[in-house]
Design an enzyme around this catalytic site. Structure first.
Site, PDB file in Angstrom:
ATOM      1  CG  HIS A   1      -1.750  -1.207   1.392  1.00 13.86           C
ATOM      2  ND1 HIS A   1      -2.341  -1.563   2.573  1.00 13.86           N
ATOM      3  CD2 HIS A   1      -2.109  -2.157   0.501  1.00 13.86           C
ATOM      4  CE1 HIS A   1      -3.024  -2.674   2.406  1.00 13.86           C
ATOM      5  NE2 HIS A   1      -2.895  -3.058   1.166  1.00 13.86           N
TER       6      HIS A   1
ATOM      7  NE  ARG B   1      -1.358   2.073  -9.731  1.00 17.73           N
ATOM      8  CZ  ARG B   1      -0.562   3.093 -10.064  1.00 17.73           C
ATOM      9  NH1 ARG B   1      -0.866   4.325  -9.688  1.00 17.73           N
ATOM     10  NH2 ARG B   1       0.526   2.883 -10.771  1.00 17.73           N
TER      11      ARG B   1
ATOM     12  CG  ASN C   1       4.497  -3.353 -12.907  1.00 20.71           C
ATOM     13  OD1 ASN C   1       5.374  -3.081 -13.715  1.00 20.71           O
ATOM     14  ND2 ASN C   1       3.899  -2.423 -12.171  1.00 20.71           N
ATOM     15  CG  ASP C   2       0.478  -8.793 -11.586  1.00 22.62           C
ATOM     16  OD1 ASP C   2       1.279  -9.330 -10.797  1.00 22.62           O
ATOM     17  OD2 ASP C   2      -0.560  -8.233 -11.206  1.00 22.62           O
TER      18      ASP C   2
ATOM     19  NE  ARG D   1       4.106  -7.056  -9.154  1.00 24.69           N
ATOM     20  CZ  ARG D   1       3.592  -5.858  -8.924  1.00 24.69           C
ATOM     21  NH1 ARG D   1       4.342  -4.787  -9.006  1.00 24.69           N
ATOM     22  NH2 ARG D   1       2.322  -5.719  -8.627  1.00 24.69           N
TER      23      ARG D   1
ATOM     24  CB  CYS E   1      -0.540   0.051 -18.100  1.00 20.59           C
ATOM     25  SG  CYS E   1      -0.678   0.810 -16.488  1.00 20.59           S
TER      26      CYS E   1
END
Length: 747
Positions: free
Chosen positions: A364, A471, A629-630, A640, A677
């Protein structure tokens, strides 16, 4: 415990305090202390070993061993019995030391004639400072009372070390909190920053470890504990309207605050001669040591509760850290063990940088730091132990390096880097309103990522053509209860207003994995990144998704709306989510609310499986956004969050670029709009390769748009693609070396 033992312990501590109060050099003080302990306990030997660095202990003072060995004898952590005590933070008490596992004979000390050994860690709040040792010729096991007395003495030594009692001419050790220290952590948000330390939880310094009057100290402790309990009861009363999970945590908190065992141990420490503050800290150190050795997550959390209660109790006793008027420095860099998103948002953009001992790349705090464009370094081990409020500090979020109290050479190098970055930003400002068109005429659309209203001013200043990813989970993460539909609708409407007609892609709630809502029951999953998260949660519990979709439709109020579902792994997940949108549209129509003049519904491609979905999926979806990223972590099977493997695999790996090219080709065939992205979209070299692979839309953090646009405008995309093709034909693992050579050759 006998009254006589308590009295003897108090006498010894009184003598120690007197010795520490004398105006003598640090080494002389240490020598005096070892003499006092040996004579009080009736042992032939007392020695103090202190850490010279993280792995080396040095004999700094002794009574009974060869004086020539002082500052000559050194041990590695784990080496010999002393090294074992240092490594385990546990007492070793033996009547036959040479027979103990790991015993190491040090000939220069002359200790071979001593049979018994008792070693106690000198530590403060989990920070190991050294080892206190007593030895005797007689084969004896030291009694529980004697070991306890040594632990109390070790506690006082730790406090006095913190206060610099052993520093000076002929010093046994260097001053703490004064030397330059470098920390190697992990970069979680790019950028360099300079400023002064602001501790999220200021260190409480115990200046009076020894007390003369146990009755007074017991009364102070009792009064402070009562204040603490009242505070916890108030927290419970406030939380009573919340959910059961939060209530259970606070009940456990109250149980510790009312623990008779905890109170009894602190009272016993005071009876030995410690002050109330030192007694609290002694038990806190013991709890931290246990916490480091416990693997059970629930028990670790409970020990963390005890640690937090101890901090609160220390602040009540000392008055430190409780004043509300303390002001942030003009250039604050936040230093903390960890921090929640709500607390971080309260600091807002006032912060120059953030350094955490814990945290993760996807935590977070990292999400909020990225949204606020604040450099962040995580895993800076033990920095909260070393840093003091107001210390000069520099951090490099690119390299994951932090310099505390840096010397002039480091300061000069860092300032050069910051100045170069500022100069580059000025250069990028001159091309802000120009398109990202390459030398061979290809134009790439550059969009920004956002998650807070505070991000939106960057839309105009950065030169972004819209918001490629908004987001929506941040509004859920920073609250203690579920937000209302009207609140979300109002927020999303403000976002659209701020975008001034530019396209905003709203990603629906992406929770699970490392993003667990405070009011959501955590799922105990062995691998949460591959678990119940994002669209999977939404489809299993569709109430929240329906509420969010209605809020988005009402926020649009007839304007164009773009919505994207996260972590779609197969076609039927998209069709199920799209069906929920159709139901929401029908409901809004029945209620007479205006519908969007144009609605786009897309999906994030974050799993390799979706790249091989049926052709019908690519034809039906309005657009796709590759979640780099994923997708990268699943493509390479490299977590990661794991530092050992996350940097092992290059985005410019030929296999990964070929895979991306396959996705591009499928989208070209079906005329499906496609964007990329993620962090890699904001790195100029990576962005160049993504464009060469056929991607025509990239979304990144606002500060990256200038550097990416600058490189694209100075490069021939066709030539870059040829470099990639040749590297692939040669069998290169990554195109990076060949591409860097091409860029150097072309200036």
């Amino acid at each position: 415990m006998s009254e006589r033992t308590e009295s003897e312990s108090r006498k010894l501590l009184g003598r120690l305090r007197d010795a520490l109060a004398e105006d003598t050099a640090g080494q002389e003080r240490l020598d005096r202390i070892t003499h006092l302990i040996a004579s009080s306990m009736g042992t032939e030997v007392c020695s103090i070993y202190l850490f010279r660095d993280d792995e080396t202990l040095e004999l700094c003072a002794t009574e009974g061993l060869n004086p020539e060995s002082v500052h000559q004898t050194r041990l590695r952590v784990g080496e010999g019995l002393v090294g074992r005590v240092a490594r385990s933070s546990r007492v070793i008490n033996s009547d036959n030391a040479p027979s103990e596992k790991g015993f190491r004979y040090m000939p220069e000390t002359g200790e071979e004639i001593y049979s018994s050994f008792c070693g106690v860690p000198i530590q403060r709040l989990g920070d190991n400072l050294g080892v206190l040792v007593v030895q005797s010729k007689d084969a004896r096991t030291y009694s529980a009372d004697e070991v306890y007395a040594l632990e109390v003495v070790a506690m006082v030594l730790a406090e006095m070390t913190e206060l610099g009692a052993f520093v000076g001419e002929g010093a046994a050790m260097t001053a703490r909190h004064q030397q330059p220290v470098a920390f190697k952590g992990s970069g979680a948000q790019e950028g360099a920053a300079e400023g002064h330390v602001w501790l999220h939880e200021p260190r409480v310094v115990v200046t009076n470890p020894v007390a003369d009057d146990p009755e007074t100290e017991l009364a102070r402790l009792s009064e402070a504990v009562e204040t603490l309990r009242v505070g916890v009861d108030k927290m419970l009363a406030t939380a009573a309207r919340g959910d059961k999970e939060q209530l259970d945590v606070l009940e456990a908190y109250r149980m510790f605050a009312n623990s008779k065992g905890w109170m009894k141990r602190m009272e016993s420490d005071i009876a030995r001669g410690l002050s109330a503050e030192a007694a609290v800290e002694k038990e806190q150190s013991a709890a931290r040591t246990r916490m480091e050795q416990v693997t059970d997550a629930y028990l670790r959390e409970r020990l963390h509760d005890l640690d937090d209660l101890s901090n609160r109790l220390l602040r009540i006793l000392t008055g430190q850290g409780t004043e509300t008027g303390a002001d942030l420095p003009a250039d604050p860099i936040l230093v903390a063990r960890n921090i929640g998103p709500g607390e971080l948002l309260e600091y807002g953009r006032n912060l120059r940088g953030i350094v955490l001992e814990e945290g993760s790349v996807g935590s977070h705090a990292a999400i909020v730091a990225r949204a606020l464009a604040i450099p962040l370094v995580i895993h800076a081990d033990r920095i909260t132990t070393e840093a003091l409020n107001g210390d000069h500090i520099m951090l490099d979020g690119d390299q994951g390096v932090v310099h505390l109290r840096p010397d002039d050479t480091v300061v000069a190098a860092f300032r050069d880097k910051i100045a170069m970055a500022a100069e580059a930003q000025q250069r990028y400002a001159s091309i802000r309103d120009k398109p990202a068109t390459t030398l061979d005429g290809t134009t790439i659309s550059l969009h920004m990522n956002a998650g807070l209203m505070a991000d939106l001013p960057s839309l105009e200043n950065s030169g972004a053509e819209g918001v490629g990813l908004f987001r929506t989970e941040l509004q859920f993460l920073v609250r203690n209860q579920m937000p209302k539909r009207t609140e979300l609708a109002q927020l999303y409407s403000h976002v659209m207003d701020a975008a001034k007609g530019m396209r905003v892609v709203f990603r629906t709630l992406d929770i699970g994995s490392d993003k667990v809502l405070p009011y959501m029951t955590p799922q105990d999953e062995p691998n949460p990144a591959l678990g119940w998260r994002a669209v999977r949660v939404a489809l299993d519990k569709p109430g929240v998704m329906r509420m969010q979709l209605q809020a988005l439709l009402r926020a649009a109020n007839g304007r164009p709306l773009t919505v994207m579902f996260p972590f779609v792994a197969q076609y039927d997940e998209y069709t199920a989510a799209r069906a929920e949108m159709d139901k929401a549209l029908e409901r809004e129509h029945i209620l007479g609310h205006p519908l969007p003049e144009n609605l786009e519904v897309g999906a994030m491609l974050e799993t390799p499986s979706l790249a091989f979905a049926p052709q019908k999926f690519f034809e039906e979806v309005d657009f796709l956004s590759i979640g780099g990223n994923d997708l990268k972590q699943f493509f390479f099977a490299a977590d990661r969050e794991n530092e050992r493997v996350r940097r092992r695999y290059d985005t410019l790996n030929v296999s990964f670029l070929t895979f991306l090219e396959g996705i591009v080709n499928r989208c070209v065939t079906t005329k499906t709009p496609l964007s990329f992205c993620g962090e890699d979209a904001g790195r100029p070299i990576e962005a160049l390769c993504l464009a060469a692979m056929g991607l025509r839309s990239l979304s990144m953090r606002p500060a990256s748009i200038g550097p990416v646009k600058s490189l694209l405008r100075r490069t021939n995309l066709g030539e870059v693609r040829e470099v990639i093709v040749q590297a692939r034909e040669r069998g290169d693992q990554t195109v990076r070396p060949a591409l860097m050579e091409y860029l150097r050759n072309t200036g």
